[in-house]
Design a protein around this motif. Structure first.
Motif, PDB file in Angstrom:
ATOM      1  N   ILE A 105       0.823  -1.215   0.000  1.00 26.69           N
ATOM      2  CA  ILE A 105       0.000   0.000   0.000  1.00 26.69           C
ATOM      3  C   ILE A 105       0.853   1.259   0.000  1.00 26.69           C
ATOM      4  O   ILE A 105       0.629   2.168  -0.790  1.00 26.69           O
ATOM      5  CB  ILE A 105      -0.970   0.029   1.194  1.00 26.69           C
ATOM      6  CG1 ILE A 105      -2.004  -1.082   1.045  1.00 26.69           C
ATOM      7  CG2 ILE A 105      -1.663   1.386   1.313  1.00 26.69           C
ATOM      8  CD1 ILE A 105      -3.014  -1.153   2.166  1.00 26.69           C
ATOM      9  N   PHE A 106       1.816   1.328   0.870  1.00 26.16           N
ATOM     10  CA  PHE A 106       2.542   2.584   1.050  1.00 26.16           C
ATOM     11  C   PHE A 106       3.803   2.703   0.201  1.00 26.16           C
ATOM     12  O   PHE A 106       4.036   3.736  -0.422  1.00 26.16           O
ATOM     13  CB  PHE A 106       2.868   2.792   2.532  1.00 26.16           C
ATOM     14  CG  PHE A 106       1.630   2.887   3.363  1.00 26.16           C
ATOM     15  CD1 PHE A 106       0.839   4.027   3.338  1.00 26.16           C
ATOM     16  CD2 PHE A 106       1.220   1.821   4.143  1.00 26.16           C
ATOM     17  CE1 PHE A 106      -0.328   4.107   4.077  1.00 26.16           C
ATOM     18  CE2 PHE A 106       0.047   1.893   4.891  1.00 26.16           C
ATOM     19  CZ  PHE A 106      -0.720   3.033   4.848  1.00 26.16           C
ATOM     20  N   ASP A 107       4.627   1.679   0.150  1.00 21.12           N
ATOM     21  CA  ASP A 107       5.891   1.780  -0.581  1.00 21.12           C
ATOM     22  C   ASP A 107       5.720   2.083  -2.071  1.00 21.12           C
ATOM     23  O   ASP A 107       6.525   2.833  -2.634  1.00 21.12           O
ATOM     24  CB  ASP A 107       6.720   0.505  -0.404  1.00 21.12           C
ATOM     25  CG  ASP A 107       7.301   0.376   0.995  1.00 21.12           C
ATOM     26  OD1 ASP A 107       7.141   1.313   1.810  1.00 21.12           O
ATOM     27  OD2 ASP A 107       7.903  -0.681   1.288  1.00 21.12           O
ATOM     28  N   PRO A 108       4.691   1.532  -2.749  1.00 19.82           N
ATOM     29  CA  PRO A 108       4.558   1.834  -4.176  1.00 19.82           C
ATOM     30  C   PRO A 108       4.139   3.279  -4.472  1.00 19.82           C
ATOM     31  O   PRO A 108       4.235   3.727  -5.613  1.00 19.82           O
ATOM     32  CB  PRO A 108       3.470   0.870  -4.662  1.00 19.82           C
ATOM     33  CG  PRO A 108       3.389  -0.202  -3.633  1.00 19.82           C
ATOM     34  CD  PRO A 108       3.764   0.463  -2.348  1.00 19.82           C
ATOM     35  N   LEU A 109       3.661   4.006  -3.462  1.00 20.57           N
ATOM     36  CA  LEU A 109       3.139   5.353  -3.669  1.00 20.57           C
ATOM     37  C   LEU A 109       4.158   6.417  -3.291  1.00 20.57           C
ATOM     38  O   LEU A 109       4.889   6.267  -2.314  1.00 20.57           O
ATOM     39  CB  LEU A 109       1.870   5.560  -2.829  1.00 20.57           C
ATOM     40  CG  LEU A 109       0.718   4.586  -3.061  1.00 20.57           C
ATOM     41  CD1 LEU A 109      -0.428   4.897  -2.123  1.00 20.57           C
ATOM     42  CD2 LEU A 109       0.267   4.608  -4.515  1.00 20.57           C
ATOM     43  N   THR A 110       4.142   7.501  -4.039  1.00 18.70           N
ATOM     44  CA  THR A 110       4.947   8.654  -3.656  1.00 18.70           C
ATOM     45  C   THR A 110       4.277   9.322  -2.447  1.00 18.70           C
ATOM     46  O   THR A 110       3.121   9.016  -2.111  1.00 18.70           O
ATOM     47  CB  THR A 110       5.005   9.674  -4.804  1.00 18.70           C
ATOM     48  OG1 THR A 110       3.682  10.199  -5.021  1.00 18.70           O
ATOM     49  CG2 THR A 110       5.557   9.062  -6.085  1.00 18.70           C
ATOM     50  N   ALA A 111       4.981  10.250  -1.829  1.00 14.32           N
ATOM     51  CA  ALA A 111       4.409  10.983  -0.698  1.00 14.32           C
ATOM     52  C   ALA A 111       3.141  11.721  -1.120  1.00 14.32           C
ATOM     53  O   ALA A 111       2.153  11.759  -0.373  1.00 14.32           O
ATOM     54  CB  ALA A 111       5.439  11.958  -0.119  1.00 14.32           C
ATOM     55  N   GLU A 112       3.150  12.274  -2.321  1.00 14.41           N
ATOM     56  CA  GLU A 112       1.964  12.982  -2.822  1.00 14.41           C
ATOM     57  C   GLU A 112       0.795  12.014  -3.022  1.00 14.41           C
ATOM     58  O   GLU A 112      -0.344  12.319  -2.659  1.00 14.41           O
ATOM     59  CB  GLU A 112       2.292  13.688  -4.144  1.00 14.41           C
ATOM     60  CG  GLU A 112       1.126  14.472  -4.711  1.00 14.41           C
ATOM     61  CD  GLU A 112       1.510  15.182  -6.000  1.00 14.41           C
ATOM     62  OE1 GLU A 112       0.903  14.845  -7.039  1.00 14.41           O
ATOM     63  OE2 GLU A 112       2.398  16.055  -5.953  1.00 14.41           O
ATOM     64  N   GLU A 113       1.066  10.861  -3.591  1.00 14.04           N
ATOM     65  CA  GLU A 113       0.010   9.860  -3.786  1.00 14.04           C
ATOM     66  C   GLU A 113      -0.535   9.363  -2.442  1.00 14.04           C
ATOM     67  O   GLU A 113      -1.737   9.126  -2.302  1.00 14.04           O
ATOM     68  CB  GLU A 113       0.543   8.682  -4.606  1.00 14.04           C
ATOM     69  CG  GLU A 113       0.802   9.037  -6.057  1.00 14.04           C
ATOM     70  CD  GLU A 113       1.578   7.971  -6.805  1.00 14.04           C
ATOM     71  OE1 GLU A 113       1.367   7.857  -8.034  1.00 14.04           O
ATOM     72  OE2 GLU A 113       2.395   7.259  -6.177  1.00 14.04           O
ATOM     73  N   GLN A 114       0.347   9.204  -1.451  1.00  9.13           N
ATOM     74  CA  GLN A 114      -0.106   8.802  -0.117  1.00  9.13           C
ATOM     75  C   GLN A 114      -1.048   9.854   0.475  1.00  9.13           C
ATOM     76  O   GLN A 114      -2.060   9.521   1.087  1.00  9.13           O
ATOM     77  CB  GLN A 114       1.082   8.578   0.814  1.00  9.13           C
ATOM     78  CG  GLN A 114       1.869   7.337   0.494  1.00  9.13           C
ATOM     79  CD  GLN A 114       3.075   7.160   1.390  1.00  9.13           C
ATOM     80  OE1 GLN A 114       3.123   7.677   2.502  1.00  9.13           O
ATOM     81  NE2 GLN A 114       4.055   6.403   0.919  1.00  9.13           N
ATOM     82  N   ALA A 115      -0.733  11.121   0.263  1.00 13.50           N
ATOM     83  CA  ALA A 115      -1.594  12.195   0.762  1.00 13.50           C
ATOM     84  C   ALA A 115      -2.954  12.166   0.059  1.00 13.50           C
ATOM     85  O   ALA A 115      -3.992  12.362   0.703  1.00 13.50           O
ATOM     86  CB  ALA A 115      -0.915  13.550   0.574  1.00 13.50           C
ATOM     87  N   VAL A 116      -2.955  11.932  -1.240  1.00 15.02           N
ATOM     88  CA  VAL A 116      -4.215  11.840  -1.984  1.00 15.02           C
ATOM     89  C   VAL A 116      -5.023  10.649  -1.482  1.00 15.02           C
ATOM     90  O   VAL A 116      -6.239  10.754  -1.274  1.00 15.02           O
ATOM     91  CB  VAL A 116      -3.936  11.735  -3.504  1.00 15.02           C
ATOM     92  CG1 VAL A 116      -5.207  11.378  -4.264  1.00 15.02           C
ATOM     93  CG2 VAL A 116      -3.347  13.042  -4.027  1.00 15.02           C
ATOM     94  N   LEU A 117      -4.372   9.513  -1.281  1.00  9.44           N
ATOM     95  CA  LEU A 117      -5.054   8.331  -0.765  1.00  9.44           C
ATOM     96  C   LEU A 117      -5.660   8.615   0.605  1.00  9.44           C
ATOM     97  O   LEU A 117      -6.825   8.265   0.852  1.00  9.44           O
ATOM     98  CB  LEU A 117      -4.087   7.144  -0.682  1.00  9.44           C
ATOM     99  CG  LEU A 117      -4.648   5.862  -0.068  1.00  9.44           C
ATOM    100  CD1 LEU A 117      -5.808   5.317  -0.897  1.00  9.44           C
ATOM    101  CD2 LEU A 117      -3.535   4.822   0.072  1.00  9.44           C
ATOM    102  N   ALA A 118      -4.904   9.239   1.479  1.00  6.69           N
ATOM    103  CA  ALA A 118      -5.415   9.559   2.823  1.00  6.69           C
ATOM    104  C   ALA A 118      -6.641  10.457   2.732  1.00  6.69           C
ATOM    105  O   ALA A 118      -7.635  10.246   3.441  1.00  6.69           O
ATOM    106  CB  ALA A 118      -4.325  10.217   3.659  1.00  6.69           C
ATOM    107  N   GLY A 119      -6.598  11.442   1.856  1.00 10.39           N
ATOM    108  CA  GLY A 119      -7.746  12.329   1.677  1.00 10.39           C
ATOM    109  C   GLY A 119      -8.964  11.596   1.137  1.00 10.39           C
ATOM    110  O   GLY A 119     -10.088  11.808   1.588  1.00 10.39           O
ATOM    111  N   ALA A 120      -8.740  10.718   0.183  1.00  6.93           N
ATOM    112  CA  ALA A 120      -9.851   9.953  -0.397  1.00  6.93           C
ATOM    113  C   ALA A 120     -10.463   9.023   0.648  1.00  6.93           C
ATOM    114  O   ALA A 120     -11.694   8.930   0.766  1.00  6.93           O
ATOM    115  CB  ALA A 120      -9.366   9.154  -1.607  1.00  6.93           C
TER     116      ALA A 120
END
Length: 134
Positions: A105-120
């Motif tokens: 879940i986390f390692d494949p995502l950039t920090a920006e993508e992680q932030a978008v995921l958290a918001g979603a």
């Protein structure tokens, strides 16, 4: 994410012999004061129906992972208590489980993508809460 719960189930079964439900119960009990909870409180913490938890607890008790004991609060109800075998199981399962979640879940995502995921995910939770189903 549609197939992720099934992948998580397969990872838990492969690496620890536990179902994801069993892992969740053991993790919840491991974090509880005295490593015990009223069954209703455990169901609420997990966001499950009491009947679902009751069926799972019966199977887990048969495996020696938990015990149902007289409630420490009032003596009328039952608490669910983590056994030594349950402790051993969660301690053995946790490192592989945490690694799997991090790596998938986390390692494949950039920090920006992680932030978008958290918001979603926050928006999904809020919408679910508005329907009274969280």
């Amino acid at each position: 994410m549609w197939g992720y719960p099934a992948a998580l189930d397969r990872q838990n079964a492969r690496d620890s012999g536990l179902s994801t439900g069993e892992y969740s119960v053991l993790a919840t009990l491991s974090e509880a004061e005295g490593h015990r909870l009223r069954a209703g409180d455990a169901a609420a913490d997990l966001g499950w129906e009491r009947s679902r938890l009751s069926h799972l607890l019966r199977r887990m008790e048969g495996k020696g992972l938990i015990e149902r004991v007289t409630s420490s609060c009032d003596g009328r109800g039952q608490d669910v208590l983590l056994t030594e075998a349950g402790w051993d199981a969660i301690r053995a399962a946790a490192p592989d489980h945490v690694t799997f979640v991090r790596e998938t879940i986390f390692d494949p995502l950039t920090a920006e993508e992680q932030a978008v995921l958290a918001g979603a995910l926050r928006k999904i939770r809020e919408a679910t809460q508005e329907h009274g189903l969280w």
